[in-house]
Design an enzyme around this catalytic site. Structure first.
Site, PDB file in Angstrom:
ATOM      1  N   CYS A 111       0.838  -1.205   0.000  1.00 14.05           N
ATOM      2  CA  CYS A 111       0.000   0.000   0.000  1.00 14.05           C
ATOM      3  C   CYS A 111       0.862   1.241   0.000  1.00 14.05           C
ATOM      4  O   CYS A 111       0.393   2.324  -0.305  1.00 14.05           O
ATOM      5  CB  CYS A 111      -0.921   0.003   1.199  1.00 14.05           C
ATOM      6  SG  CYS A 111      -0.040   0.219   2.732  1.00 14.05           S
ATOM      7  N   GLU A 155      -5.640   2.158  -8.394  1.00 12.82           N
ATOM      8  CA  GLU A 155      -4.473   1.550  -7.736  1.00 12.82           C
ATOM      9  C   GLU A 155      -4.170   0.254  -8.498  1.00 12.82           C
ATOM     10  O   GLU A 155      -5.013  -0.644  -8.544  1.00 12.82           O
ATOM     11  CB  GLU A 155      -4.830   1.226  -6.277  1.00 12.82           C
ATOM     12  CG  GLU A 155      -3.690   0.585  -5.517  1.00 12.82           C
ATOM     13  CD  GLU A 155      -4.077   0.168  -4.100  1.00 12.82           C
ATOM     14  OE1 GLU A 155      -5.215  -0.295  -3.888  1.00 12.82           O
ATOM     15  OE2 GLU A 155      -3.228   0.292  -3.208  1.00 12.82           O
TER      16      GLU A 155
HETATM   17  P1  NAD Z   1      -9.337  -6.903   0.200  1.00 14.50           P
HETATM   18  O1  NAD Z   1     -10.165  -5.721   0.513  1.00 14.50           O
HETATM   19  O2  NAD Z   1      -9.687  -7.706  -0.998  1.00 14.50           O
HETATM   20  O3  NAD Z   1      -9.333  -7.892   1.451  1.00 14.50           O
HETATM   21  C1  NAD Z   1      -9.130  -7.425   2.765  1.00 14.50           C
HETATM   22  C2  NAD Z   1     -10.079  -8.155   3.695  1.00 14.50           C
HETATM   23  O4  NAD Z   1     -11.417  -7.760   3.409  1.00 14.50           O
HETATM   24  C3  NAD Z   1     -10.012  -9.653   3.556  1.00 14.50           C
HETATM   25  O5  NAD Z   1      -9.988 -10.222   4.857  1.00 14.50           O
HETATM   26  C4  NAD Z   1     -11.260 -10.001   2.789  1.00 14.50           C
HETATM   27  O6  NAD Z   1     -11.811 -11.224   3.202  1.00 14.50           O
HETATM   28  C5  NAD Z   1     -12.214  -8.879   3.081  1.00 14.50           C
HETATM   29  N1  NAD Z   1     -13.020  -8.492   1.900  1.00 14.50           N
HETATM   30  C6  NAD Z   1     -12.629  -8.482   0.601  1.00 14.50           C
HETATM   31  N2  NAD Z   1     -13.595  -8.005  -0.188  1.00 14.50           N
HETATM   32  C7  NAD Z   1     -14.628  -7.719   0.600  1.00 14.50           C
HETATM   33  C8  NAD Z   1     -15.925  -7.167   0.368  1.00 14.50           C
HETATM   34  N3  NAD Z   1     -16.322  -6.830  -0.851  1.00 14.50           N
HETATM   35  N4  NAD Z   1     -16.726  -6.995   1.421  1.00 14.50           N
HETATM   36  C9  NAD Z   1     -16.320  -7.311   2.649  1.00 14.50           C
HETATM   37  N5  NAD Z   1     -15.111  -7.831   2.931  1.00 14.50           N
HETATM   38  C10 NAD Z   1     -14.263  -8.032   1.928  1.00 14.50           C
HETATM   39  O7  NAD Z   1      -7.841  -6.374   0.110  1.00 14.50           O
HETATM   40  P2  NAD Z   1      -6.581  -7.197  -0.382  1.00 14.50           P
HETATM   41  O8  NAD Z   1      -6.661  -7.359  -1.862  1.00 14.50           O
HETATM   42  O9  NAD Z   1      -6.385  -8.388   0.465  1.00 14.50           O
HETATM   43  O10 NAD Z   1      -5.416  -6.167  -0.037  1.00 14.50           O
HETATM   44  C11 NAD Z   1      -4.924  -5.213  -0.936  1.00 14.50           C
HETATM   45  C12 NAD Z   1      -5.500  -3.852  -0.655  1.00 14.50           C
HETATM   46  O11 NAD Z   1      -5.218  -3.487   0.693  1.00 14.50           O
HETATM   47  C13 NAD Z   1      -4.880  -2.749  -1.498  1.00 14.50           C
HETATM   48  O12 NAD Z   1      -5.876  -1.847  -1.897  1.00 14.50           O
HETATM   49  C14 NAD Z   1      -3.905  -2.075  -0.543  1.00 14.50           C
HETATM   50  O13 NAD Z   1      -3.605  -0.726  -0.843  1.00 14.50           O
HETATM   51  C15 NAD Z   1      -4.647  -2.182   0.730  1.00 14.50           C
HETATM   52  N6  NAD Z   1      -3.761  -2.061   1.857  1.00 14.50           N
HETATM   53  C16 NAD Z   1      -3.787  -0.897   2.560  1.00 14.50           C
HETATM   54  C17 NAD Z   1      -2.924  -0.716   3.612  1.00 14.50           C
HETATM   55  C18 NAD Z   1      -2.944   0.555   4.392  1.00 14.50           C
HETATM   56  O14 NAD Z   1      -2.425   0.567   5.499  1.00 14.50           O
HETATM   57  N7  NAD Z   1      -3.540   1.619   3.880  1.00 14.50           N
HETATM   58  C19 NAD Z   1      -2.020  -1.727   3.968  1.00 14.50           C
HETATM   59  C20 NAD Z   1      -2.031  -2.905   3.226  1.00 14.50           C
HETATM   60  C21 NAD Z   1      -2.911  -3.066   2.178  1.00 14.50           C
END
Ligand code: NAD
Length: 519
Positions: free
Chosen positions: A304, A404
């Site tokens: 991120c 992104e």
């Molecule tokens: P994701 O949103 O797909 O998943 C994160 C969590 O949310 C998982 O546990 C998943 O089960 C759940 N989830 C996924 N889709 C969902 C939905 N539609 N409704 C409810 N829950 C849902 O994210 P990812 O692909 O695992 O991670 C990558 C993203 O995380 C990138 O956008 C990155 O920038 C962000 N990120 C942000 C930070 C920060 O501190 N700002 C740090 C790391 C990652």
């Protein structure tokens, strides 16, 4: 120790599954100190991103199992919240030691399920470990405030008291660091926790919670449920859960923030990013180009805080060929192979999305200076690899700039002046991180003053704050009031109780009621 063996056996079996494709081990739930097999009817396959072979299966936990985890956390809260701060500190001190001792095992699990290089995976654990180490000073961090004599014979004091059951929902890209931003600090403050790790790489969380038990955190203080949307909805709606920590994508983060808040919970939600690196012509060229190549393409861009967008100010654009040389030298391979710089992307879908976004850049008029889309790695032909890619002459209206990308793709823009670079950054919806490269203090000062981004690096490409500070992404990258770790992390996991007390020697003599507002 028993479970660690079970999990590590599972991991070894995972590697072995390249040859025996029939019986993927299952990832367990953790309920009240017991690692239990789910009775779920639906399971999600977890793949090694370098081979796409199944390494484990993750259950979509049943409603009953998830409720059992919350019940265990509620019950444990009764006694855990009454333990002394020294007891909790001792658990954390032991915990940080155990994490250090098991860092290689944790890194192997991360590389197997997430794909990043072993060195980067160790870094993932280290950054989380630092949060645990900082949490060891809970004896100072959780101090309240006092003032004696706020009126005659009257004193006021505040206590930072735990909330109750907290929950953590984590993304795939930092399988150790991000869970460690959450449950250790929640527990240090006297809360209990229900974690829901990413369904794409839950292994590191399972190892970490097992180590937490070995460190002395009692049964029920930390529990783990698995699943996707249903598990998230369960957490948002469950009345016993008082706070939710979320890190992940925008779509999920906005949804969880709104649904969780609506049911009265405190929510902190870290979301997506588009971090710009501004290159001034007076920068130290060698150091800047090395920093940029590492921060744009490292971890295959799945950070991120990746520096995914570069803004060349003035003549600094003449350095582009030298950046490309550095990018071409980066070695793409499976994360456990020696000498690898970039591992694979998490899934074939992620690879397709990244490649489509690159194509959208080409179609919308960007110059494709380096194309890593057809990257094939010998012996890992099924892996989700994309090599370093660079799209130049991008503009703010292009899809590749708006979205992104979350891959090893550098979006490159030109600006005539620093003012115009700052304007571009401030017009972008995200505010996670940014960096400027310059040797001029006045330029750096202007940038840090005027740029509207929560985490700024000056000659530092990935300015993720250490845990004596907090992770302070802003604008579209964050929803909530209180950030992760540092003092803000303690505030997130505690509520303030203010006590005003009157102790008067002559109390017994004072029998007349006072009816005016006390001042
Ligand atoms: P994701 O949103 O797909 O998943 C994160 C969590 O949310 C998982 O546990 C998943 O089960 C759940 N989830 C996924 N889709 C969902 C939905 N539609 N409704 C409810 N829950 C849902 O994210 P990812 O692909 O695992 O991670 C990558 C993203 O995380 C990138 O956008 C990155 O920038 C962000 N990120 C942000 C930070 C920060 O501190 N700002 C740090 C790391 C990652």
């Amino acid at each position: 120790a028993g479970l660690l063996r079970v999990v590590s056996r599972g991991l070894n079996q995972g590697v072995a599954r390249r040859f025996y494709a029939s019986s993927a081990p299952t990832t367990k739930l953790l309920i009240n100190g017991e690692f239990v097999e789910s009775k779920a009817s639906e399971w999600i396959d977890v793949h090694n991103p370098a081979t796409n072979e199944v390494v484990t299966r993750v259950p979509k936990a049943t409603q009953g199992e998830m409720q059992a985890a919350v019940d265990a956390a509620s019950e444990a809260f009764k006694s855990w919240s009454q333990t002394t701060v020294l007891t909790r500190q001792q658990c954390l001190l032991k915990y940080q030691e155990l994490i250090k001792l098991n860092i290689d095992k944790l890194a192997e699990s991360i590389t197997l399920e997430q794909g990043k290089t072993l060195e980067d995976a160790r870094g993932d654990v280290m950054r989380g470990l630092q949060v645990v180490e900082h949490g060891c000073s809970i004896t100072s961090l959780q101090l309240g405030e006092t003032m004696s004599g706020i009126a005659k014979d009257m004193d006021t004091m505040t206590y930072k008291v735990p909330l109750g059951v907290t929950a953590g929902i984590t993304p795939f890209n930092f399988p150790a660091m991000i869970p460690l931003w959450m449950f250790p600090i929640a527990l240090a403050c006297g809360n209990t926790s229900v974690m829901k790790p990413s369904e794409r790489d839950p292994g590191a969380t399972m190892l970490l919670v097992d180590l937490a038990h070995q460190a002395g955190f009692p049964a029920g203080t930390v529990n783990v449920i698995h699943g996707a949307h249903d598990a998230v909805n369960f957490i948002c709606d469950n009345p016993e859960i008082k706070a939710i920590s979320f890190v992940g994508s925008d779509q999920a983060g906005q949804y969880i923030y709104e649904r969780g808040s609506k049911s009265g919970k405190r929510v902190q939600s870290n979301m997506g990013a588009k971090n710009h690196g501004v290159i001034m012509p007076d920068a130290n060229k060698e150091a800047t180009l090395n920093a940029l190549a590492g921060a744009a393409f490292g971890a295959a861009g799945q950070r991120c805080m990746a520096l995914s967008t570069v803004v060349w100010v003035g003549e600094s654009k003449e350095w582009i060929p030298e950046l490309l040389e550095r990018a071409k030298k980066l070695k793409v391979n499976a994360g456990h192979e020696a000498g690898t710089d970039l591992g694979p992307l998490i899934s074939p879908e992620a690879k397709k999305r990244v490649c489509d976004l690159v194509q959208s850049g080409v179609d919308e008029g960007a110059e494709l200076l380096l194309d890593g889309r057809s990257c094939v790695v010998p012996n890992y032909e099924n892996g989700n690899f994309v090599g370093p890619t660079m799209l130049h002459k991008c503009t703010a209206d292009m899809t590749c700039y708006q979205e992104e990308i979350f891959g090893p793709v550098l979006v490159s823009l030109e600006a005539d002046t620093l003012d115009s670079a700052i304007e571009t950054i401030n017009a972008n919806r995200y505010g996670n991180g940014t960096a400027i490269f310059t040797t001029n203090g006045a330029t750096a000062r202007k940038f840090t003053n005027e740029v509207d981004v929560g985490q700024i690096g000056v000659n530092v490409p990935i300015p993720v704050p250490l845990p004596m500070f907090s992770f302070t992404g802003s604008r579209g990258s964050f929803r909530g009031d209180t950030h992760f770790y540092g003092k803000q992390g303690i505030n997130f996991y505690t509520q303030t109780k203010t006590v005003t007390q009157l102790w008067r020697e002559e109390d017994a003599k004072d029998s007349k009621a006072t009816v005016a507002m006390p001042v």
